[in-house]
Design a protein around this motif. Structure first.
Motif, PDB file in Angstrom:
ATOM      1  N   ILE A 126      -3.127  10.400  -5.962  1.00 33.34           N
ATOM      2  CA  ILE A 126      -3.122   9.165  -6.750  1.00 33.34           C
ATOM      3  C   ILE A 126      -1.697   8.623  -6.773  1.00 33.34           C
ATOM      4  N   ASP A 127      -1.575   7.360  -6.430  1.00 33.55           N
ATOM      5  CA  ASP A 127      -0.284   6.699  -6.271  1.00 33.55           C
ATOM      6  C   ASP A 127      -0.038   5.873  -7.526  1.00 33.55           C
ATOM      7  N   PHE A 128       0.751   6.394  -8.427  1.00 29.56           N
ATOM      8  CA  PHE A 128       1.063   5.711  -9.684  1.00 29.56           C
ATOM      9  C   PHE A 128       2.224   6.415 -10.347  1.00 29.56           C
ATOM     10  N   PRO A 129       2.963   5.913 -11.316  1.00 32.51           N
ATOM     11  CA  PRO A 129       2.973   4.499 -11.679  1.00 32.51           C
ATOM     12  C   PRO A 129       3.816   3.674 -10.716  1.00 32.51           C
ATOM     13  N   SER A 130       4.592   4.340  -9.856  1.00 27.48           N
ATOM     14  CA  SER A 130       5.239   3.670  -8.721  1.00 27.48           C
ATOM     15  C   SER A 130       6.032   2.403  -9.067  1.00 27.48           C
ATOM     16  N   PRO A 131       6.911   2.469 -10.068  1.00 31.27           N
ATOM     17  CA  PRO A 131       7.703   1.268 -10.403  1.00 31.27           C
ATOM     18  C   PRO A 131       8.806   1.035  -9.383  1.00 31.27           C
ATOM     19  N   ASN A 132       9.365  -0.176  -9.406  1.00 28.83           N
ATOM     20  CA  ASN A 132      10.578  -0.413  -8.645  1.00 28.83           C
ATOM     21  C   ASN A 132      11.751   0.065  -9.487  1.00 28.83           C
ATOM     22  N   THR A 133      12.676   0.768  -8.860  1.00 29.05           N
ATOM     23  CA  THR A 133      13.763   1.355  -9.647  1.00 29.05           C
ATOM     24  C   THR A 133      14.877   0.338  -9.880  1.00 29.05           C
ATOM     25  N   ASN A 166       4.420   9.564  -7.197  1.00 29.63           N
ATOM     26  CA  ASN A 166       5.080   8.374  -7.739  1.00 29.63           C
ATOM     27  C   ASN A 166       5.848   7.677  -6.615  1.00 29.63           C
ATOM     28  N   HIS A 167       5.243   6.639  -6.069  1.00 27.88           N
ATOM     29  CA  HIS A 167       5.804   5.965  -4.885  1.00 27.88           C
ATOM     30  C   HIS A 167       6.771   4.864  -5.350  1.00 27.88           C
ATOM     31  N   ILE A 168       7.934   5.271  -5.804  1.00 27.67           N
ATOM     32  CA  ILE A 168       8.857   4.293  -6.399  1.00 27.67           C
ATOM     33  C   ILE A 168       9.432   3.343  -5.345  1.00 27.67           C
ATOM     34  N   GLY A 169       9.737   2.132  -5.792  1.00 30.56           N
ATOM     35  CA  GLY A 169      10.356   1.145  -4.898  1.00 30.56           C
ATOM     36  C   GLY A 169      11.869   1.298  -4.996  1.00 30.56           C
ATOM     37  N   ASP A 170      12.409   2.130  -4.120  1.00 32.10           N
ATOM     38  CA  ASP A 170      13.836   2.460  -4.252  1.00 32.10           C
ATOM     39  C   ASP A 170      14.607   2.073  -2.987  1.00 32.10           C
ATOM     40  N   ASN A 324       9.647  -2.765   5.956  1.00 31.10           N
ATOM     41  CA  ASN A 324       9.280  -3.472   4.720  1.00 31.10           C
ATOM     42  C   ASN A 324       8.209  -2.668   3.983  1.00 31.10           C
ATOM     43  N   TYR A 325       7.640  -3.334   2.985  1.00 32.69           N
ATOM     44  CA  TYR A 325       6.617  -2.694   2.143  1.00 32.69           C
ATOM     45  C   TYR A 325       5.434  -2.212   2.995  1.00 32.69           C
ATOM     46  N   GLY A 326       5.067  -3.021   3.981  1.00 34.61           N
ATOM     47  CA  GLY A 326       3.946  -2.673   4.851  1.00 34.61           C
ATOM     48  C   GLY A 326       4.244  -1.440   5.693  1.00 34.61           C
ATOM     49  N   THR A 328       6.438   0.982   5.213  1.00 32.09           N
ATOM     50  CA  THR A 328       6.536   2.242   4.462  1.00 32.09           C
ATOM     51  C   THR A 328       5.157   2.678   3.978  1.00 32.09           C
ATOM     52  N   ASP A 329       4.316   1.712   3.598  1.00 33.82           N
ATOM     53  CA  ASP A 329       2.987   2.117   3.129  1.00 33.82           C
ATOM     54  C   ASP A 329       2.140   2.721   4.247  1.00 33.82           C
ATOM     55  N   LEU A 330       2.302   2.207   5.463  1.00 33.15           N
ATOM     56  CA  LEU A 330       1.572   2.806   6.587  1.00 33.15           C
ATOM     57  C   LEU A 330       2.044   4.245   6.819  1.00 33.15           C
ATOM     58  N   VAL A 346      -5.841   7.008  -4.006  1.00 28.86           N
ATOM     59  CA  VAL A 346      -6.125   5.984  -5.005  1.00 28.86           C
ATOM     60  C   VAL A 346      -4.812   5.300  -5.373  1.00 28.86           C
ATOM     61  N   TYR A 347      -4.746   3.984  -5.206  1.00 29.89           N
ATOM     62  CA  TYR A 347      -3.537   3.220  -5.542  1.00 29.89           C
ATOM     63  C   TYR A 347      -3.786   2.431  -6.817  1.00 29.89           C
ATOM     64  N   VAL A 348      -2.883   2.555  -7.769  1.00 34.22           N
ATOM     65  CA  VAL A 348      -3.044   1.834  -9.026  1.00 34.22           C
ATOM     66  C   VAL A 348      -1.942   0.773  -9.130  1.00 34.22           C
ATOM     67  N   THR A 349      -2.283  -0.484  -8.905  1.00 38.00           N
ATOM     68  CA  THR A 349      -1.287  -1.559  -9.033  1.00 38.00           C
ATOM     69  C   THR A 349      -1.949  -2.811  -9.588  1.00 38.00           C
ATOM     70  N   ASP A 350      -1.141  -3.833  -9.820  1.00 38.57           N
ATOM     71  CA  ASP A 350      -1.726  -5.050 -10.362  1.00 38.57           C
ATOM     72  C   ASP A 350      -2.453  -5.854  -9.273  1.00 38.57           C
ATOM     73  N   ARG A 352      -2.221  -8.697  -8.041  1.00 35.65           N
ATOM     74  CA  ARG A 352      -1.554  -9.556  -7.065  1.00 35.65           C
ATOM     75  C   ARG A 352      -1.342  -8.853  -5.731  1.00 35.65           C
ATOM     76  N   GLN A 353      -1.534  -7.542  -5.702  1.00 37.33           N
ATOM     77  CA  GLN A 353      -1.328  -6.821  -4.445  1.00 37.33           C
ATOM     78  C   GLN A 353      -2.637  -6.595  -3.673  1.00 37.33           C
ATOM     79  N   GLN A 354      -3.676  -7.294  -4.065  1.00 37.73           N
ATOM     80  CA  GLN A 354      -4.961  -7.061  -3.391  1.00 37.73           C
ATOM     81  C   GLN A 354      -4.910  -7.339  -1.893  1.00 37.73           C
ATOM     82  N   HIS A 356      -2.309  -7.236   0.074  1.00 36.34           N
ATOM     83  CA  HIS A 356      -1.518  -6.190   0.734  1.00 36.34           C
ATOM     84  C   HIS A 356      -2.386  -4.972   1.028  1.00 36.34           C
ATOM     85  N   PHE A 357      -3.125  -4.531   0.018  1.00 34.55           N
ATOM     86  CA  PHE A 357      -3.886  -3.298   0.214  1.00 34.55           C
ATOM     87  C   PHE A 357      -5.078  -3.511   1.147  1.00 34.55           C
ATOM     88  N   GLN A 358      -5.653  -4.690   1.102  1.00 32.19           N
ATOM     89  CA  GLN A 358      -6.749  -4.946   2.030  1.00 32.19           C
ATOM     90  C   GLN A 358      -6.245  -4.881   3.470  1.00 32.19           C
TER      91      GLN A 358
HETATM   92  N1  ARG Z   1       6.568  -0.495  -6.361  1.00 27.92           N
HETATM   93  C1  ARG Z   1       5.425  -1.344  -6.318  1.00 27.92           C
HETATM   94  C2  ARG Z   1       5.520  -2.365  -7.443  1.00 27.92           C
HETATM   95  O1  ARG Z   1       6.214  -2.163  -8.400  1.00 27.92           O
HETATM   96  C3  ARG Z   1       4.112  -0.622  -6.444  1.00 27.92           C
HETATM   97  C4  ARG Z   1       3.889   0.428  -5.405  1.00 27.92           C
HETATM   98  C5  ARG Z   1       2.456   0.833  -5.301  1.00 27.92           C
HETATM   99  N2  ARG Z   1       2.251   1.849  -4.310  1.00 27.92           N
HETATM  100  C6  ARG Z   1       2.252   1.647  -2.990  1.00 27.92           C
HETATM  101  N3  ARG Z   1       2.085   2.693  -2.210  1.00 27.92           N
HETATM  102  N4  ARG Z   1       2.420   0.459  -2.469  1.00 27.92           N
HETATM  103  O2  ARG Z   1       4.853  -3.390  -7.369  1.00 27.92           O
END
Ligand code: ARG
Length: 592
Positions: A126-133, A166-170, A324-326, A328-330, A346-350, A352-354, A356-358
């Motif tokens: 499970i990929d969460f909460p994954s904030p940007n640092t 925790n897939h942080i945006g670092d 980029n985001y794409g 690293t996610d691959l 399982v990815y838990v995000t808002d 607006r990223q639909q 991207h994940f699709q």
């Molecule tokens: N860091 C991203 C954000 O704050 C969420 C990352 C979700 N996980 C992922 N593997 N893309 O929006």
């Protein structure tokens, strides 16, 4: 006859098996078991109707055959079976079955053991909460933590082998700007603790204002980023310090919210793993060059196709050659598959990223198929926005995002006032503990009790109310049963006092017992599309059902059989309520 835990599932399985032995049916038959109108039955199987129509046979006759095949497996004193209407099968659980069910599933351990059969050790990342640092957590970070934690607990309880990543945006543009800001201000990170995150936020704001107003500064920021990406020692040291600080600040919040994390593998971890992605996607002709960038089109989805206007390819390498985001996610999906053996991610995000994940999922499907890699199930669990009174994303008066630490502190303070009013005699330390459970629980529950894909309005009055579908209501319902059991002189885990119960009689007893036996179905429904609000609704209804029972049926009567069975209802309601609350991240209370 076995006392099944998942009654609906067991009936489904039994019916499918019977259907296979009958010439009129076949392996493709779906019994379509549903909960029924409780006045008529507990469950009904509607699947015969559609099947008969397709075979051009009489549905009632077919239903009769199926019922006859199943009957020998049922003890009719426990489960009644009838063919009804044009060809439904109705199942009715007897009062005796309900009692046996409650006797079979007593403790937390009984429930978790039985529930674990759902996922049977499936490995789920499970990929969460994954904030940007490098930013302080604000109210926008609340939902991935609350929803992610509930979902990971639910899946774990139902037998999945969870890995919380925790897939942080670092790694990215932000760092160029921040480093520029730090250097221009001559700011030193030496010896600073997590509170310095506020300084970083200010420096970032100053940096981005500069970048916006002055093209030369924008170049300078890009240059800082390139230096970092090329391993420049000074910038690398700065980057490490920034990350360490923001992780400390995040950890404080994780602790406050009881968020559990196993590994933190952020975007930077994958920076040397993207080359393989470029290579494999190019050699399989899935990706192609487009205006210098490497992109993937998905022509089967109009929005992502070559012809769409504006076009929206999945960009996996930028024109300047940077990842980029794409990308690293691959790389992350592949790593999770190869390194953690993930069967599901399982990815838990808002919400607006639909897109991207699709696009990510489509790309992975094609890539893994071409390379013969085993494809994990990929799920995007997205959520809506928390709104203020004005119906817009919640903000402070000055227009800044609401800081999470401040919000959670306020929740506990407000709860403490409320608890002190309700129960002035409580000793201060107990009051503080209750306030924490109520305050943080209320914020959590207000979020979880809404369908996650909707936006909701944040309201202190609503979430702290003792009436309605709220955390205080549920916590209070649990504390009340504790007090009933204390008065009866019975501890929750005392095994002996359950002997000699007689079968349920009153409508309230039966309704409550039924509701308890529906807990596994509530878990199923919740997990089907990972929507925790369905569990909230179930618990809220259970608490209501308990109240009706308790108001109408005296528990400590002189009739020993009656007394025991009513105590069983009290204890099992408590067990199920507490299991449910813990799954949602609430901390049950003994008194309030
Ligand atoms: N860091 C991203 C954000 O704050 C969420 C990352 C979700 N996980 C992922 N593997 N893309 O929006």
């Amino acid at each position: 006859m076995d006392i099944w835990f998942h009654i609906a599932r067991a009936l489904d399985g039994a019916l499918r098996q019977c259907a296979q032995t009958l010439p009129q049916f076949g392996a493709g038959f779906d019994p379509a078991i549903k909960p029924s109108d409780p006045r008529h039955a507990d469950f009904q199987a509607n699947g015969v109707l559609g099947w008969a129509k397709r075979q051009q046979k009489n549905p009632r006759e077919l239903a009769g055959h199926l019922a006859d095949a199943l009957r020998p497996q049922l003890d009719e004193a426990l489960v009644g079976l009838e063919v009804a209407g044009p060809g439904f099968l109705n199942f009715k659980l007897s009062a005796l079955f309900l009692l046996r069910w409650l006797e079979a599933y007593r403790s937390h351990a009984d429930f978790s053991q039985a529930a674990a059969s759902l996922f049977k050790g499936e490995k789920i990342v499970i990929d969460f909460p994954s904030p940007n640092t490098a930013k302080q957590m604000h109210v926008g970070h609340l939902r991935p933590m609350i929803i992610g934690e509930a979902i990971q607990r639910l899946l774990g309880f139902c037998g999945a082998d969870m890995l919380r990543d925790n897939h942080i945006g670092d790694w990215g543009t932000n760092y160029g700007i921040l480093i520029l800001g730090i250097k221009r201000a001559g700011y030193s990170l030496d010896g600073k603790g997590p509170e310095a995150i506020e300084d970083l936020e200010r420096l970032y704001k100053e940096g981005s204002a500069l970048v916006k107003s002055d093209p030369a500064q924008a170049d300078a920021a890009r240059h800082e980023l390139v230096k970092l990406q090329q391993g420049d020692p000074e910038n690398t040291v700065l980057w490490k310090k920034i990350n360490a600080l923001s992780m400390q600040a995040c950890d404080e919040i994780y602790k406050l919210l009881n968020v559990t994390i196993d590994v933190t593998l952020g975007e930077s971890f994958y920076r040397d793993k993207v080359t393989r992605v470029y290579q494999e996607l190019t050699e399989t002709n899935i990706a192609e060059e487009n205006q210098g960038a490497l992109v993937v089109w998905h022509d089967e989805v109009p929005r992502f196709s070559r012809d769409a206007a504006p076009s929206q390819p999945f960009i996996i390498r930028k024109a300047d050659g940077a990842s980029n985001y794409g990308s690293t996610d691959l790389a992350t999906v592949l790593y999770r598959r190869e390194h953690f053996n993930a069967q599901q991610i399982v990815y838990v995000t808002d919400g607006r990223q639909q897109d991207h994940f699709q696009q990510l999922f489509l790309t992975v499907e094609k890539w893994f198929a071409k390379k013969g890699y085993e494809l994990p199930r990929l799920r995007h669990v997205w959520f809506g926005t928390i709104l203020g009174d004005d119906g817009k994303a919640i903000k402070t008066k000055s227009g800044d995002p609401v800081k999470l630490k401040t919000l959670l502190q306020e929740a506990v303070e407000r709860a403490e006032k409320q608890v002190a009013e309700k129960n002035p005699e409580l000793p201060a330390d107990e009051r503080a503990q209750i306030a924490r459970s109520v305050g943080i629980g209320a914020v959590r529950y207000a979020d979880l009790s809404q369908n996650r894909t909707s936006d909701y309005v944040f309201s202190w009055e609503k979430l702290l109310a003792f009436e309605g579908n709220t955390a205080p209501y549920l916590l209070y319902a649990g504390a009340r049963i504790h007090s009933i059991l204390r008065k009866a002189g019975i501890e929750q885990n005392d095994q002996i006092c359950e002997r000699g119960a007689t079968a349920f009689e009153t409508p309230e007893e039966i309704a409550l017992a039924r509701k308890l036996a529906a807990f596994p179905s509530a878990l199923d429904n919740t997990l089907e599309d990972l929507r925790p609000h369905l569990l909230c609704t179930y618990l809220y209804e259970l608490a209501g059902q308990f109240s009706s029972f308790y108001n109408a049926n005296k528990v400590l009567t002189d009739d020993p059989g009656q007394r025991v069975r009513r105590l069983i209802l009290c204890r099992r309601t408590l067990t199920v309520l507490e299991i449910g609350m813990r799954l949602l991240g609430l901390e049950p209370l003994q008194r309030m």
